[in-house]
Design a protein around this motif. Structure first.
Motif, short mmCIF file in Angstrom:
data_model
loop_
_atom_site.label_atom_id
_atom_site.label_comp_id
_atom_site.label_asym_id
_atom_site.label_seq_id
_atom_site.Cartn_x
_atom_site.Cartn_y
_atom_site.Cartn_z
N TRP A 121 0.83 -1.21 0.00
CA TRP A 121 0.00 0.00 0.00
C TRP A 121 0.86 1.26 0.00
O TRP A 121 0.67 2.15 -0.83
N GLN A 122 1.85 1.33 0.88
CA GLN A 122 2.61 2.59 1.01
C GLN A 122 3.51 2.87 -0.20
O GLN A 122 3.86 4.01 -0.45
N MET A 176 -0.61 8.55 6.22
CA MET A 176 -0.87 7.15 6.60
C MET A 176 -1.03 7.05 8.11
O MET A 176 -0.53 7.89 8.85
N TRP A 177 -1.79 6.03 8.52
CA TRP A 177 -2.12 5.87 9.94
C TRP A 177 -0.87 5.84 10.81
O TRP A 177 -0.89 6.31 11.95
N GLU A 178 0.21 5.29 10.26
CA GLU A 178 1.40 5.03 11.07
C GLU A 178 2.21 6.28 11.39
O GLU A 178 3.06 6.25 12.27
N ASN A 210 -10.87 9.49 -1.55
CA ASN A 210 -10.75 8.14 -2.11
C ASN A 210 -11.79 8.01 -3.22
O ASN A 210 -12.98 8.18 -2.97
N ARG A 258 -13.72 5.53 -5.34
CA ARG A 258 -14.04 4.11 -5.25
C ARG A 258 -15.34 3.81 -5.98
O ARG A 258 -16.29 4.59 -5.89
N LYS A 279 -17.50 1.65 -5.18
CA LYS A 279 -18.60 1.43 -4.22
C LYS A 279 -19.13 2.75 -3.64
O LYS A 279 -20.14 2.77 -2.95
N LYS A 323 -15.13 8.76 -1.03
CA LYS A 323 -15.05 9.21 0.37
C LYS A 323 -14.14 10.42 0.46
O LYS A 323 -13.13 10.49 -0.26
N TRP A 343 -8.42 14.53 8.41
CA TRP A 343 -7.72 13.77 9.45
C TRP A 343 -7.25 14.73 10.55
O TRP A 343 -6.67 15.79 10.26
N LYS A 392 -10.16 -3.00 11.79
CA LYS A 392 -11.55 -3.45 11.60
C LYS A 392 -11.57 -4.80 10.88
O LYS A 392 -10.68 -5.10 10.06
P1 MGP Z 1 -8.64 2.68 1.97
O1 MGP Z 1 -7.93 2.96 0.69
O2 MGP Z 1 -8.54 3.71 3.02
O3 MGP Z 1 -10.21 2.44 1.74
O4 MGP Z 1 -8.12 1.33 2.59
P2 MGP Z 1 -11.03 1.51 0.71
O5 MGP Z 1 -10.21 1.18 -0.48
O6 MGP Z 1 -12.32 2.18 0.51
O7 MGP Z 1 -11.24 0.19 1.55
P3 MGP Z 1 -12.12 -0.06 2.84
O8 MGP Z 1 -11.35 -1.10 3.59
O9 MGP Z 1 -12.22 1.21 3.63
O10 MGP Z 1 -13.46 -0.53 2.40
C1 MGP Z 1 -7.93 0.16 1.84
C2 MGP Z 1 -6.75 -0.59 2.39
O11 MGP Z 1 -5.55 0.15 2.12
C3 MGP Z 1 -6.73 -0.81 3.87
O12 MGP Z 1 -7.48 -1.93 4.27
C4 MGP Z 1 -5.24 -1.02 4.13
O13 MGP Z 1 -4.86 -2.32 3.73
C5 MGP Z 1 -4.63 -0.03 3.16
N1 MGP Z 1 -4.41 1.27 3.83
C6 MGP Z 1 -5.17 2.37 3.76
N2 MGP Z 1 -4.62 3.33 4.53
C7 MGP Z 1 -5.15 4.67 4.69
C8 MGP Z 1 -3.50 2.83 5.09
C9 MGP Z 1 -2.52 3.38 5.98
O14 MGP Z 1 -2.58 4.53 6.40
N3 MGP Z 1 -1.51 2.55 6.32
C10 MGP Z 1 -1.43 1.26 5.85
N4 MGP Z 1 -0.42 0.51 6.25
N5 MGP Z 1 -2.33 0.75 5.01
C11 MGP Z 1 -3.36 1.52 4.63
#
Ligand code: MGP
Length: 212
Positions: free
Chosen positions: A51-52, A96-98, A150, A152, A154, A157, A161, A201
């Motif tokens: 992802w990153q 990113m969350w981290e 985002n 998407r 579906k 969004k 933050w 989650k």
């Molecule tokens: P998403 O892109 O935020 O939402 O996260 P999406 O695609 O609508 O999916 P949903 O799960 O909300 O329905 C998708 C996936 O990207 C996450 O499940 C993580 O695997 C990865 N991901 C997203 N973010 C924002 C991060 C992050 O900040 N850190 C890491 N390590 N992975 C992330």
């Protein structure tokens, strides 16, 4: 206004030289600084990568003029392919969350219907950006880390933050103000979710810590 005219918001400055003579300095080319430098990030979903590794810096800006030059030239969010994100974060904070400034934080999340991509998505994104870069949350603006969109299939969004879920007063103020700025109907409820909950989650629903 032609570029050779002084800007109405930057009145000419009168300086007095050492010999006592007054000189007028025209601020003809001074841009309007933002309080922070901001970074535009782009995420393109390539499933073969982590992802990153799909997250890239596009550019940085720290003036009003540079923001508009960027915004007017970037692909509107509604025209991006599904799976792509834009993020605009304060320089030094990775979206990113981290990241140190995000890991105890969360997001005010606005989820859109498929129809809203054409009618409202670009306006919501611009309003979100103006709120954050204009530090539109009063004394709580410092809690804002950035905003993410985002794209998407579906449903798109948009989220703002903030840095700490425990800063209740700041979080609630930011949520209320954000909802007003987007001109969302009063009866529409938006939720604030902790990144720690989103990251762990087990299904597509994350519980709201706050709602406005
Ligand atoms: P998403 O892109 O935020 O939402 O996260 P999406 O695609 O609508 O999916 P949903 O799960 O909300 O329905 C998708 C996936 O990207 C996450 O499940 C993580 O695997 C990865 N991901 C997203 N973010 C924002 C991060 C992050 O900040 N850190 C890491 N390590 N992975 C992330």
């Amino acid at each position: 206004m032609s570029s050779s005219e002084p800007c109405a918001h930057c009145p000419s400055r009168k300086d007095v030289k050492e010999d006592g003579e007054a000189v007028v300095v025209l601020n003809t080319h001074i841009k309007h600084p933002l309080q922070s430098r901001w970074v535009l990030w782009f995420y393109k979903n390539d499933k073969s990568k982590m992802w990153q590794d799909n997250l890239r810096i596009v550019t940085k800006f720290d003036t009003v003029e540079d923001f508009w030059a960027l915004f007017d030239n970037m692909q509107p969010a509604s025209k991006l392919s599904s799976g792509c994100d834009y993020a605009v974060f304060r320089d030094g904070i990775v979206p990113m969350w981290e990241d140190r400034r995000n890991k105890c934080g969360g997001r005010w999340l606005v989820t859109l219907s498929k129809q809203q991509r054409h009618s409202e998505l670009d306006r919501f994104w611009l309003e979100s950006l103006l709120c954050i870069i204009g530090e539109g949350f009063g004394s709580f603006s410092g809690d804002v880390c950035g905003a993410v969109i985002n794209i998407r299939t579906k449903g798109d969004k948009i989220a703002v933050w903030t840095t700490n879920t425990e800063n209740r007063e700041a979080v609630i103020h930011i949520g209320r103000r954000y909802k007003e700025e987007l001109n969302l109907p009063k009866k529409l409820v938006i939720g604030y979710q902790a990144h720690a909950d989103t990251a762990t989650k087990s299904n597509s629903i994350t519980k709201n810590k706050f709602v406005v």
